[in-house]
Design a protein around this motif. Structure first.
Motif, PDB file in Angstrom:
ATOM      1  N   SER A 148      -7.299  -4.555   8.216  1.00  0.00           N
ATOM      2  CA  SER A 148      -6.940  -3.903   6.944  1.00  0.00           C
ATOM      3  C   SER A 148      -5.833  -3.000   7.183  1.00  0.00           C
ATOM      4  O   SER A 148      -5.742  -2.471   8.095  1.00  0.00           O
ATOM      5  CB  SER A 148      -8.094  -3.381   6.298  1.00  0.00           C
ATOM      6  OG  SER A 148      -8.829  -2.384   7.207  1.00  0.00           O
ATOM      7  N   TRP A 173      -8.349  -3.293  -4.902  1.00  0.00           N
ATOM      8  CA  TRP A 173      -7.830  -2.201  -6.102  1.00  0.00           C
ATOM      9  C   TRP A 173      -8.981  -1.274  -6.570  1.00  0.00           C
ATOM     10  O   TRP A 173     -10.172  -1.442  -6.510  1.00  0.00           O
ATOM     11  CB  TRP A 173      -7.256  -2.924  -7.202  1.00  0.00           C
ATOM     12  CG  TRP A 173      -6.253  -3.729  -7.023  1.00  0.00           C
ATOM     13  CD1 TRP A 173      -6.109  -4.976  -6.554  1.00  0.00           C
ATOM     14  CD2 TRP A 173      -4.901  -3.367  -7.313  1.00  0.00           C
ATOM     15  NE1 TRP A 173      -4.874  -5.344  -6.273  1.00  0.00           N
ATOM     16  CE2 TRP A 173      -3.886  -4.330  -6.875  1.00  0.00           C
ATOM     17  CE3 TRP A 173      -4.315  -2.405  -7.981  1.00  0.00           C
ATOM     18  CZ2 TRP A 173      -2.623  -4.544  -7.456  1.00  0.00           C
ATOM     19  CZ3 TRP A 173      -2.968  -2.297  -8.318  1.00  0.00           C
ATOM     20  CH2 TRP A 173      -2.241  -3.380  -7.787  1.00  0.00           C
ATOM     21  N   ILE A 216       0.777  -1.145   0.047  1.00  0.00           N
ATOM     22  CA  ILE A 216      -0.076   0.236  -0.142  1.00  0.00           C
ATOM     23  C   ILE A 216       1.003   1.320  -0.022  1.00  0.00           C
ATOM     24  O   ILE A 216       1.799   1.310   0.917  1.00  0.00           O
ATOM     25  CB  ILE A 216      -0.955   0.037   1.172  1.00  0.00           C
ATOM     26  CG1 ILE A 216      -1.652  -1.078   1.259  1.00  0.00           C
ATOM     27  CG2 ILE A 216      -1.708   1.216   1.320  1.00  0.00           C
ATOM     28  CD1 ILE A 216      -2.619  -1.456   0.142  1.00  0.00           C
ATOM     29  N   THR A 228      -6.343  -0.928  -0.193  1.00  0.00           N
ATOM     30  CA  THR A 228      -6.397  -1.757   0.974  1.00  0.00           C
ATOM     31  C   THR A 228      -5.938  -2.920   0.996  1.00  0.00           C
ATOM     32  O   THR A 228      -6.152  -3.853   0.068  1.00  0.00           O
ATOM     33  CB  THR A 228      -7.523  -1.386   1.968  1.00  0.00           C
ATOM     34  OG1 THR A 228      -7.183  -2.055   3.050  1.00  0.00           O
ATOM     35  CG2 THR A 228      -8.413  -2.135   1.314  1.00  0.00           C
ATOM     36  N   LEU A 229      -5.211  -3.547   2.005  1.00  0.00           N
ATOM     37  CA  LEU A 229      -4.938  -5.000   2.001  1.00  0.00           C
ATOM     38  C   LEU A 229      -5.656  -5.698   3.140  1.00  0.00           C
ATOM     39  O   LEU A 229      -5.565  -4.926   4.351  1.00  0.00           O
ATOM     40  CB  LEU A 229      -3.315  -5.336   2.303  1.00  0.00           C
ATOM     41  CG  LEU A 229      -2.956  -6.814   2.639  1.00  0.00           C
ATOM     42  CD1 LEU A 229      -3.267  -7.823   1.330  1.00  0.00           C
ATOM     43  CD2 LEU A 229      -1.645  -6.887   3.192  1.00  0.00           C
ATOM     44  N   PRO A 264      -3.479  -0.338  -5.472  1.00  0.00           N
ATOM     45  CA  PRO A 264      -3.995  -0.974  -4.410  1.00  0.00           C
ATOM     46  C   PRO A 264      -4.527   0.303  -3.207  1.00  0.00           C
ATOM     47  O   PRO A 264      -4.002   1.110  -2.996  1.00  0.00           O
ATOM     48  CB  PRO A 264      -2.728  -1.573  -3.716  1.00  0.00           C
ATOM     49  CG  PRO A 264      -1.689  -0.847  -4.444  1.00  0.00           C
ATOM     50  CD  PRO A 264      -2.170  -0.371  -5.557  1.00  0.00           C
ATOM     51  N   PHE A 311      -6.238  -8.034  -1.679  1.00  0.00           N
ATOM     52  CA  PHE A 311      -6.096  -6.363  -2.056  1.00  0.00           C
ATOM     53  C   PHE A 311      -7.215  -6.043  -2.661  1.00  0.00           C
ATOM     54  O   PHE A 311      -8.362  -6.564  -3.345  1.00  0.00           O
ATOM     55  CB  PHE A 311      -4.971  -5.966  -3.075  1.00  0.00           C
ATOM     56  CG  PHE A 311      -3.454  -6.098  -2.468  1.00  0.00           C
ATOM     57  CD1 PHE A 311      -3.198  -4.994  -1.639  1.00  0.00           C
ATOM     58  CD2 PHE A 311      -2.789  -6.985  -2.876  1.00  0.00           C
ATOM     59  CE1 PHE A 311      -1.826  -4.978  -1.085  1.00  0.00           C
ATOM     60  CE2 PHE A 311      -1.645  -7.309  -2.305  1.00  0.00           C
ATOM     61  CZ  PHE A 311      -0.954  -6.103  -1.696  1.00  0.00           C
TER      62      PHE A 311
END
Length: 134
Positions: A41, A103, A10, A110-111, A108, A101
Motif C-alpha cells: 500500500s 477513500w 495520494i 491509500t492505494l 484517497p 483506493f
C-alpha cells in the motif's frame, strides 16, 4: 498527462507499506507455509501513522480498531503470470490481483495492490470451472 505510477494519486509525500498475509503461525514457523496474499500500500507520509498504529500488524486490523469509514474504489483487476510472485507465493501462476483506493472523508487514503495465491483454491474451490454448463 496523469502519472500511472502507483501511489501518485495520494496527496503529499508517498510512503509504501508491504506485507504477506495468511501467516498466523508463530514467527519460527512462518516460513514453512507460503503466504496466501501479497499486499503493498502507498500512503501520504504525513498521515500514515494516524491510521497504522502498529505497522507490524495487518493494515485492516489498525483500520478496524480505529473504526475508520472507508469506501473501496477498484481501479484494475489483473490475471497473469509473474516469476517473482511464483517465488514469493510458492505456487505457479496464473495469479489474480487488483489495485484499489480506500477513500476516507472524500479523499484517497491509500492505494492498495494485492495478489492472491492460487493456493487459495484449496480453501475456496477452483477459480475457473472445469466443467461446461449444460
Amino acid at each position: 498527462q496523469q502519472d500511472s505510477t502507483p501511489g501518485t494519486d495520494i496527496p503529499g509525500q508517498s510512503q509504501s507499506h508491504q506485507g504477506e498475509n495468511g501467516k498466523h503461525e508463530p514467527p519460527s514457523k512462518q516460513h514453512l507455509q507460503p503466504p496466501l496474499v501479497y499486499a503493498c500500500s502507498w500512503w501520504d507520509a504525513s498521515e500514515v501513522d494516524r491510521y497504522l498504529t502498529d505497522r507490524s500488524q495487518p493494515m485492516w486490523l489498525s483500520l478496524s480498531k480505529g473504526h475508520v469509514e472507508l469506501y473501496r474504489e477498484v481501479q484494475i483487476v489483473y490475471h497473469g503470470h509473474n516469476k517473482e510472485l511464483e517465488e514469493l507465493l510458492g505456487y505457479p501462476g496464473p495469479f489474480w490481483g487488483r489495485h484499489y483506493f480506500f477513500w476516507h472523508d472524500g479523499k484517497p487514503l491509500t492505494l492498495i495492490y494485492e495478489v492472491f495465491s492460487p493456493h487459495l483454491e484449496l480453501y475456496l474451490g477452483p477459480a475457473v470451472s472445469t466443467s461446461s454448463a449444460s
